[in-house]
Motif scaffolding. Sequence first.
Motif, PDB file in Angstrom:
ATOM      1  N   GLY A 105       0.848  -1.190   0.000  1.00 47.70           N
ATOM      2  CA  GLY A 105       0.000   0.000   0.000  1.00 47.70           C
ATOM      3  C   GLY A 105       0.880   1.235   0.000  1.00 47.70           C
ATOM      4  N   SER A 106       0.334   2.374  -0.478  1.00 49.44           N
ATOM      5  CA  SER A 106       1.201   3.558  -0.499  1.00 49.44           C
ATOM      6  C   SER A 106       1.437   4.089   0.912  1.00 49.44           C
ATOM      7  CB  SER A 106       0.688   4.639  -1.443  1.00 49.44           C
ATOM      8  OG  SER A 106      -0.680   4.792  -1.375  1.00 49.44           O
ATOM      9  N   GLN A 107       0.522   3.783   1.843  1.00 57.19           N
ATOM     10  CA  GLN A 107       0.732   4.249   3.214  1.00 57.19           C
ATOM     11  C   GLN A 107       2.079   3.748   3.751  1.00 57.19           C
ATOM     12  OE1 GLN A 107      -1.374   6.365   4.667  1.00 57.19           O
ATOM     13  NE2 GLN A 107      -0.320   6.442   6.622  1.00 57.19           N
ATOM     14  N   PHE A 110       4.892   5.697   2.361  1.00 60.19           N
ATOM     15  CA  PHE A 110       5.112   7.006   3.000  1.00 60.19           C
ATOM     16  C   PHE A 110       5.951   6.847   4.270  1.00 60.19           C
ATOM     17  CE2 PHE A 110       0.630   7.963   1.269  1.00 60.19           C
ATOM     18  CZ  PHE A 110       1.148   8.251   0.023  1.00 60.19           C
ATOM     19  N   TYR A 136      -3.534  15.134   3.473  1.00 61.54           N
ATOM     20  CA  TYR A 136      -3.966  13.774   3.821  1.00 61.54           C
ATOM     21  C   TYR A 136      -3.690  13.439   5.299  1.00 61.54           C
ATOM     22  CZ  TYR A 136      -3.749   8.630   3.647  1.00 61.54           C
ATOM     23  OH  TYR A 136      -3.905   7.300   3.891  1.00 61.54           O
ATOM     24  N   SER A 185      -0.368  15.743  -2.052  1.00 59.63           N
ATOM     25  CA  SER A 185      -1.245  14.774  -2.707  1.00 59.63           C
ATOM     26  C   SER A 185      -1.974  15.497  -3.840  1.00 59.63           C
ATOM     27  CB  SER A 185      -2.226  14.126  -1.724  1.00 59.63           C
ATOM     28  OG  SER A 185      -3.046  15.053  -1.070  1.00 59.63           O
ATOM     29  N   ASN A 189      -6.461  14.681  -0.949  1.00 62.80           N
ATOM     30  CA  ASN A 189      -7.381  14.237   0.079  1.00 62.80           C
ATOM     31  C   ASN A 189      -7.071  15.136   1.269  1.00 62.80           C
ATOM     32  OD1 ASN A 189      -8.543  12.960   2.228  1.00 62.80           O
ATOM     33  ND2 ASN A 189      -7.587  10.975   1.916  1.00 62.80           N
ATOM     34  N   ASP A 217       1.863  12.417  -4.308  1.00 63.41           N
ATOM     35  CA  ASP A 217       0.994  11.299  -3.926  1.00 63.41           C
ATOM     36  C   ASP A 217      -0.169  11.276  -4.911  1.00 63.41           C
ATOM     37  OD1 ASP A 217      -0.841   9.611  -2.793  1.00 63.41           O
ATOM     38  OD2 ASP A 217      -0.899  10.607  -0.835  1.00 63.41           O
ATOM     39  N   ALA A 219      -2.458   8.887  -5.442  1.00 67.45           N
ATOM     40  CA  ALA A 219      -3.340   7.752  -5.126  1.00 67.45           C
ATOM     41  C   ALA A 219      -4.654   7.791  -5.907  1.00 67.45           C
ATOM     42  CB  ALA A 219      -3.619   7.714  -3.622  1.00 67.45           C
ATOM     43  N   TYR A 220      -5.115   9.010  -6.255  1.00 68.11           N
ATOM     44  CA  TYR A 220      -6.395   9.129  -6.982  1.00 68.11           C
ATOM     45  C   TYR A 220      -6.190   9.576  -8.430  1.00 68.11           C
ATOM     46  CZ  TYR A 220      -8.206   9.138  -2.236  1.00 68.11           C
ATOM     47  OH  TYR A 220      -8.480   8.796  -0.944  1.00 68.11           O
ATOM     48  N   SER A 245      -1.221   3.694  -6.248  1.00 70.08           N
ATOM     49  CA  SER A 245      -1.817   2.644  -5.432  1.00 70.08           C
ATOM     50  C   SER A 245      -2.870   1.907  -6.245  1.00 70.08           C
ATOM     51  CB  SER A 245      -2.477   3.335  -4.232  1.00 70.08           C
ATOM     52  OG  SER A 245      -3.263   2.423  -3.514  1.00 70.08           O
ATOM     53  N   SER A 247      -5.407   0.815  -4.553  1.00 67.25           N
ATOM     54  CA  SER A 247      -6.557   0.866  -3.645  1.00 67.25           C
ATOM     55  C   SER A 247      -7.773   1.543  -4.263  1.00 67.25           C
ATOM     56  CB  SER A 247      -6.180   1.602  -2.359  1.00 67.25           C
ATOM     57  OG  SER A 247      -5.188   0.867  -1.687  1.00 67.25           O
ATOM     58  N   LYS A 248      -7.568   2.708  -4.880  1.00 68.74           N
ATOM     59  CA  LYS A 248      -8.739   3.461  -5.321  1.00 68.74           C
ATOM     60  C   LYS A 248      -9.254   2.982  -6.682  1.00 68.74           C
ATOM     61  CE  LYS A 248      -7.798   5.470  -1.510  1.00 68.74           C
ATOM     62  NZ  LYS A 248      -8.500   5.392  -0.242  1.00 68.74           N
ATOM     63  N   ARG A 255      -3.518  -4.358  -0.828  1.00 67.79           N
ATOM     64  CA  ARG A 255      -2.431  -3.579  -0.238  1.00 67.79           C
ATOM     65  C   ARG A 255      -1.235  -3.488  -1.180  1.00 67.79           C
ATOM     66  NH1 ARG A 255      -4.087  -0.620   1.276  1.00 67.79           N
ATOM     67  NH2 ARG A 255      -2.640   0.210   2.810  1.00 67.79           N
TER      68      ARG A 255
HETATM   69  C1  LIG Z   1      -4.158  10.771  -0.591  1.00 64.77           C
HETATM   70  C2  LIG Z   1      -3.980   9.340  -0.214  1.00 64.77           C
HETATM   71  N1  LIG Z   1      -2.783   8.791  -0.372  1.00 64.77           N
HETATM   72  C3  LIG Z   1      -2.565   7.513  -0.018  1.00 64.77           C
HETATM   73  C4  LIG Z   1      -3.550   6.736   0.534  1.00 64.77           C
HETATM   74  C5  LIG Z   1      -3.199   5.361   1.005  1.00 64.77           C
HETATM   75  O1  LIG Z   1      -3.578   4.372   0.160  1.00 64.77           O
HETATM   76  P1  LIG Z   1      -3.072   2.892   0.243  1.00 64.77           P
HETATM   77  O2  LIG Z   1      -2.142   2.729   1.433  1.00 64.77           O
HETATM   78  O3  LIG Z   1      -4.293   2.058   0.403  1.00 64.77           O
HETATM   79  O4  LIG Z   1      -2.337   2.648  -1.030  1.00 64.77           O
HETATM   80  C6  LIG Z   1      -4.824   7.259   0.712  1.00 64.77           C
HETATM   81  C7  LIG Z   1      -5.883   6.442   1.318  1.00 64.77           C
HETATM   82  O5  LIG Z   1      -6.982   6.852   1.548  1.00 64.77           O
HETATM   83  C8  LIG Z   1      -5.034   8.602   0.328  1.00 64.77           C
HETATM   84  O6  LIG Z   1      -6.234   9.167   0.482  1.00 64.77           O
END
Ligand SMILES: Cc1ncc(COP(=O)(O)O)c(C=O)c1O
Length: 413
Positions: A105-107, A110, A136, A185, A189, A217, A219-220, A245, A247-248, A255
């Motif tokens: 996951g990108s979290q 980070f 974020y 980001s 977010n 970042d 992610a979206y 990521s 995820s979205k 992950r």
């Molecule tokens: C801006 C942003 N970056 C990263 C993430 C993390 O995503 P993930 O760890 O699921 O890849 C999120 C999750 O909501 C997010 O909103």
Amino acid sequence: MNYSDFGERFRHRSGITLLMEDLAAGLAQDDMIMLGGGNPAAIPEALELFQQTLDKICANGRLLQALANYDGPQGRQRFLELLADYFNARYDWGISWRNIALTHGSQSAFFAIFNSFAGRSRGRRRHVLLPITPEYIGYTDIGIEEGMFVSREPEIEHLDDGFFKYHIDFGQLEITPDTGLVCVSRPTNPSGNVLTDEECRRLDEMARREGVPLLLDNAYGTPFPHIIFNEVTPFWNDNTIVCMSLSKLGLPGVRTGIVIANEEAITQLSNMTAITSLSPGGVGPVLVEELIRDQALSRLSDEIIRPFYQQRCERTLTMLRQAIDDPRLHIHLPEGAIFLWLWFEGLSIPSGELYRELKREGLLVIPGEYFFPGQEVRPDSHATRCIRMNYVRDETEMARGIEILARVVKRYW
Ligand SMILES: Cc1ncc(COP(=O)(O)O)c(C=O)c1O
């Protein structure tokens, strides 16, 4: 128990813990309206495509192969190569698989990257600079040392129809010898802001001048999941670390984070993965690899995901405007991501209290003050009059949530 300083940092419940707990508790509670978390929407066409692809990789043995083997610490080689081709074909970045690493996951990317570039270093304490807030919530507590963030307030541009847009205040922005990393980001977010190409270019120029990496970042963002409603140019060069990521796209459970950076940074990150977790998971990569091979990833992003969120967003805006017909409601121009950022100007209570009132009435949102890492949030500030709500739930739920929101907000204006 006697924790180390490192262990102590994880003993308190941070904003992100609260958010994830609310998400889990709310999911278990049928009548709670969940506009708080960042879970992507269950889009029927996307789920169907994932199911078909899963069936396919189950039948051809690739899924089992991924489950039964460790990948290397940089991630599944074939997927890295496909991704490099995918980005080069679209943007001519001239990258190879050596410029890409996968993470859990990108979290978790980070965590690795922030702590690699910021913190104590050769007698200095380096910080992560967030050129614009709100940012974020997931960045907030990620530093293993205190005080990791320096952040800046945004410029606010008022637009027509009760919208506003945040901009980087370049007049306040300074990259100093104590800056270890610059991070934004895009889309943002919580606000749904998308930095303009010009803002990105200026940030890149400042960062490169000082020899500080710029983390974007994404992610979206573009090219996938492409939850971005205006046309902007994706950005990468060898001083940029782009984090993406799966995820979205609708696959948070696999992950899988994707980091694109120069080879030195990728090697360092892969070493961290090897040391902390041996290798990234292989299920997400094997699934999305199939989507890339079938030319389905772009179709999924451009023709299914983006229109879905854009329609949801527009519908939610209409419902909000109808329910709260008041000029003191300002809405950040939603340019991407899956949230609306609402500013209730002049509300008599801070958004933390509003959050508790709404939760009592059966609606979960996130109070604004969590989104200002690196700042002392004053009780009467802009931050405390804002909330973030997602617009991913179905229309009936959105309507019930907005009705609660309107009712409670009116009590405190
Ligand atoms: C801006 C942003 N970056 C990263 C993430 C993390 O995503 P993930 O760890 O699921 O890849 C999120 C999750 O909501 C997010 O909103």
